[in-house]
Design an enzyme around this catalytic site. Structure first.
Site, PDB file in Angstrom:
ATOM      1  N   CYS A 152     -10.266 -29.469  59.223  1.00  0.00           N
ATOM      2  CA  CYS A 152     -11.587 -29.523  59.834  1.00  0.00           C
ATOM      3  C   CYS A 152     -11.467 -30.383  61.078  1.00  0.00           C
ATOM      4  CB  CYS A 152     -12.585 -30.108  58.830  1.00  0.00           C
ATOM      5  SG  CYS A 152     -14.214 -30.506  59.500  1.00  0.00           S
ATOM      6  N   GLN A 171     -18.047  -8.019  43.926  1.00  0.00           N
ATOM      7  CA  GLN A 171     -18.398  -6.882  43.084  1.00  0.00           C
ATOM      8  C   GLN A 171     -17.264  -5.866  42.969  1.00  0.00           C
ATOM      9  OE1 GLN A 171     -22.513  -5.348  43.804  1.00  0.00           O
ATOM     10  NE2 GLN A 171     -22.648  -7.075  45.231  1.00  0.00           N
ATOM     11  N   TYR A 172     -16.371  -5.825  43.971  1.00  0.00           N
ATOM     12  CA  TYR A 172     -15.242  -4.894  43.914  1.00  0.00           C
ATOM     13  C   TYR A 172     -13.981  -5.557  43.344  1.00  0.00           C
ATOM     14  CZ  TYR A 172     -17.768  -1.187  46.271  1.00  0.00           C
ATOM     15  OH  TYR A 172     -18.664  -0.181  46.566  1.00  0.00           O
ATOM     16  N   ARG A 211     -18.289 -20.042  50.565  1.00  0.00           N
ATOM     17  CA  ARG A 211     -17.780 -21.131  49.741  1.00  0.00           C
ATOM     18  C   ARG A 211     -16.809 -21.952  50.573  1.00  0.00           C
ATOM     19  NH1 ARG A 211     -13.573 -18.110  45.496  1.00  0.00           N
ATOM     20  NH2 ARG A 211     -12.188 -17.241  47.079  1.00  0.00           N
ATOM     21  N   CYS A 225     -13.769 -36.251  60.576  1.00  0.00           N
ATOM     22  CA  CYS A 225     -12.311 -36.098  60.565  1.00  0.00           C
ATOM     23  C   CYS A 225     -11.670 -36.869  61.712  1.00  0.00           C
ATOM     24  CB  CYS A 225     -11.941 -34.620  60.628  1.00  0.00           C
ATOM     25  SG  CYS A 225     -12.256 -33.730  59.086  1.00  0.00           S
ATOM     26  N   TRP A 228     -10.236  -8.278  47.982  1.00  0.00           N
ATOM     27  CA  TRP A 228     -10.028  -8.962  49.249  1.00  0.00           C
ATOM     28  C   TRP A 228      -8.861  -8.469  50.105  1.00  0.00           C
ATOM     29  CZ3 TRP A 228      -5.258 -11.110  48.822  1.00  0.00           C
ATOM     30  CH2 TRP A 228      -4.806 -11.431  47.531  1.00  0.00           C
ATOM     31  N   ASN A 273     -11.880 -25.817  43.422  1.00  0.00           N
ATOM     32  CA  ASN A 273     -11.302 -24.475  43.298  1.00  0.00           C
ATOM     33  C   ASN A 273     -10.548 -24.111  44.570  1.00  0.00           C
ATOM     34  OD1 ASN A 273     -11.345 -21.779  41.670  1.00  0.00           O
ATOM     35  ND2 ASN A 273     -11.789 -21.187  43.777  1.00  0.00           N
ATOM     36  N   GLU A 274      -9.251 -23.846  44.429  1.00  0.00           N
ATOM     37  CA  GLU A 274      -8.427 -23.309  45.524  1.00  0.00           C
ATOM     38  C   GLU A 274      -8.601 -24.098  46.825  1.00  0.00           C
ATOM     39  OE1 GLU A 274      -7.954 -18.634  44.249  1.00  0.00           O
ATOM     40  OE2 GLU A 274      -9.515 -19.161  45.685  1.00  0.00           O
ATOM     41  N   GLU A 311      -5.454 -18.032  37.404  1.00  0.00           N
ATOM     42  CA  GLU A 311      -6.097 -16.744  37.667  1.00  0.00           C
ATOM     43  C   GLU A 311      -5.009 -15.685  37.797  1.00  0.00           C
ATOM     44  OE1 GLU A 311      -8.797 -16.632  40.956  1.00  0.00           O
ATOM     45  OE2 GLU A 311      -9.789 -18.515  40.427  1.00  0.00           O
TER      46      GLU A 311
END
Length: 666
Positions: free
Chosen positions: A151, A361-362, A103, A156, A320, A141-142, A312
């Site tokens: 970048c 998933q974790y 992402r 850029c 993470w 998002n974030e 959140e």
């Protein structure tokens, strides 16, 4: 004060949606956030828009008395778009392309991606413009997660040249501001300017600082595409973005004018491991560091000087950080109370259910993958009930802590010590305030400071005459000001001025810096202050008073006896300059003396991990430790939540002042 949750209906069979939403309503939730990573489900093929599934989910939420917060899905451009427009991808400093598969792989300055953003945001905004169940939007998002604010691609490069031309007008002004005679870096035109890509040695500090500024503003410009389109569709919606904790490349202050609501994502046990130096304690692995989390609450409240949201909130174990211990019993409730005490009006847990697929998933949810309740659900349910009884005014803080991303960037570009870290230095003073039960707004130095009795300015590194004049006026009117090491050391172009530090602040401080040093553990690192000897770390200055009084001195080393802390009466106020990075004992002593002079109410010094936080006449006692604490409050104080014993990883609330309590750790 309400509680909400983040939900991904596209991850689950439709037949589960209604039961999921029923259970959210049963828990007392008010808002449900959706759709931030859903572009490939919204547009599975180029031009084929499928939004009926999201409309169905929004309707279910509305039918159960809740409201939806929708997200623009641009953080995850789908594979077909990457294949069609590969130029949207970011590049690393060495030219490596950040490929599809995760992402945040798009470039803020890509003309193609900006056009695609306008298209997909317009489609979603128009589709939901008249939907009564949508309260507002989160953009993207974030921003900057995974080091993606900066970048180094050709788009850029072109945008940076244009940005510099607008900022400086002509290249000779740029050469003068940066100081390009060093190492033969003189430029003949803006066309010769490139992004600071991979090179043999370190880059020019002024060039880097401007690139960091440019990159931050590129994200702001990109965000404005979203906000303008959303407001055109429905100006009753709020527009927000979710920022992150201790995050150093995304300048939240630059977003403030374009957003109605500042939110952030709070993961205490992860932050204690990966957002600061040193090892987390056992208690921090279970509940986090209240001052690390609290300073971020106060930063995002201070960015607009109004209540914020936690978009959140950690719901349990997360995937993470290096380790993923289970939070302490009750910690998920503790964190929500802690956020509200610091000014949050809404706390949304991330996520509703543990995901069965992909990279997270974790990462726990409030409910397990089979839909059964997990530990966080019980905490969230209880919290929603407790907070529903409260209708609170915003935080009213007596103290401002000045924070500026330019100072963060400049000191990180030339840290002058391997363990210099802006957030950690700043938090030493912030923690000293919080240990005395003092609320603080974390604000930009350019903000209006007239409402604060005391101002703490850690490492106010880049200073011009305008900022110095504003601080002088505030101190002349009676404010107390605390400045720290590395203040006034550079001009706003990240160059040394032609006078000693603290540069334009010298008259205000009544002293100059004669020498400075970064100090490893092997060398003497002690100072005397008010008859006591304290340790310090990392950075030290020898001060030459010129009107100020030396109230602290170096002990040992080549600077033995030289002034380390000074005080200066200036108009109706005072200025303290602390010329070392203090350990906690010295930080507390200096801060407590400042609070006394400023007549700011404060408590006795609280134990590590226990904090008392006041909002609208109520005080939250939050215990981030595994030991219960006994709380003594005035006889007329009224307990709303809990009582005189606050258990491990627990929170209690009473009506009364934070400065009036005392604690015993059992």
């Amino acid at each position: 004060m309400t509680v909400g949750v983040c939900y991904f209906p596209e991850h689950w069979p439709r037949e589960r949606w209604e039961r999921d939403v029923e259970q959210m309503a049963e828990a007392g939730f008010s808002y449900v956030r959706m759709a931030e990573f859903s572009w490939s489900r919204i547009e599975p093929e180029p031009g084929e828009i499928e939004l009926s599934w999201l409309e169905e989910a929004v309707s279910l939420i509305g039918d159960h008395g809740m409201e939806a917060v929708l997200c623009t899905p641009t953080a995850t451009p789908p594979k077909w778009l990457v294949d069609k427009e590969p130029g949207i991808l970011q590049e690393e400093p060495d030219g490596t392309t950040r490929q599809y598969g995760s992402r945040r792989h798009y470039c803020f300055n890509s003309p193609e991606y900006r056009e695609q953003t306008r298209r997909i945001v317009s489609v979603m905004a128009e589709r939901f413009a008249d939907n009564p169940h949508v309260a507002g939007w989160q953009t993207d998002n974030e921003y900057g997660c995974h080091e993606t604010i900066r970048c180094w691609c050709d788009d850029c490069a072109a945008a940076f040249r244009e940005w510099l031309s607008d900022a400086y007008g002509d290249v000779e002004s740029l050469n003068e501001a940066w100081g390009t005679t060093f190492w033969s870096q003189h430029l003949r035109s803006f066309d010769e300017v490139d992004p600071p890509r991979h090179t043999a040695a370190e880059h020019h500090p002024s060039r880097l600082l401007d690139y960091y500024r440019f990159s931050a503003e590129s994200a702001v410009d990109y965000n404005a595409i979203h906000t303008e389109l959303l407001r055109e569709a429905n100006d009753d919606w709020f527009v927000a973005h979710n920022f992150m904790g201790d995050f150093d490349s995304c300048d939240v202050y630059r977003f403030a004018d374009d957003l109605d609501l500042i939110t952030w994502d709070s993961y205490p046990t992860g932050f204690a491991q990966d957002r600061r130096p040193g090892a987390a304690s056992a208690d921090e692995l279970r509940a986090g560091d209240p001052d690390q989390v609290g300073m971020n609450h106060d930063l995002y409240r201070g960015a607009k000087q109004q209540p914020f949201w936690v978009m959140e909130q950690q719901p349990g174990d997360v995937n993470w950080p290096p380790y993923a211990p289970q939070p302490g019993e009750g910690a998920m409730r503790l964190w929500a109370h802690h956020a509200v005490a610091h000014g949050a009006d809404e706390v949304l847990y991330f996520r509703w259910r543990r995901c069965r697929e992909g990279q997270e998933q974790y990462h726990a949810g409030l409910r397990k993958q089979d839909g059964s309740p997990d530990r966080g659900y019980r905490d969230a349910d209880r919290t929603a009930t407790e907070l529903a009884e409260l209708d609170l005014d915003p935080v009213d803080a007596d103290v401002a802590v000045l924070h500026d991303y330019d100072n963060l960037w400049a000191t990180s570009i030339q840290p002058h010590a391997p363990d210099w870290e802006y957030w950690t230095h700043m938090r030493q003073y912030y923690a000293a305030l919080r240990a005395r039960s003092v609320q603080a707004d974390v604000v930009h130095p350019d903000w209006d400071l007239s409402g604060y009795d005391a101002i703490v300015a850690p490492a106010l590194h880049l200073v011009d005459e305008e900022l110095a004049g504003a601080l002088e006026s505030r101190v002349e009117d009676g404010a107390e000001l605390l400045l720290t090491v590395r203040s006034g050391a550079k001009d706003t172009s990240n160059k040394l001025p032609d006078v000693p530090a603290p540069g334009p602040l010298a008259d205000l401080v009544g002293a100059t810096v004669d020498q400075h040093e970064s100090v490893p553990e092997q060398l003497d690192r002690r100072v005397s202050y008010d008859g006591e000897t304290y340790g310090y770390r990392t950075f030290a200055e020898w001060l030459a008073p010129d009107g100020a009084t030396a109230v602290g001195s170096h002990v040992g080393g080549v600077g033995d006896g030289r002034a380390a802390v000074t005080e200066h009466e200036f108009g109706a106020g005072h200025v303290t300059y602390c010329g070392v990075w203090p350990e906690s004992g010295l930080a507390d002593a200096v801060v407590a003396d400042m609070l006394e002079r400023a007549d700011v109410p404060h408590s006795e010094r609280l134990p590590t991990g226990v904090r008392a936080t006041q909002r609208d006449g109520y005080t939250w006692v939050t215990n981030f430790t595994s030991d219960p604490v006994a709380v003594t409050v005035p006889d007329d104080a009224r307990w709303l939540v809990g009582g005189e014993t606050v258990g491990a990883f627990d929170a209690a609330v009473y009506e009364g002042a934070a400065a009036d309590l005392s604690l015993d750790q059992r």
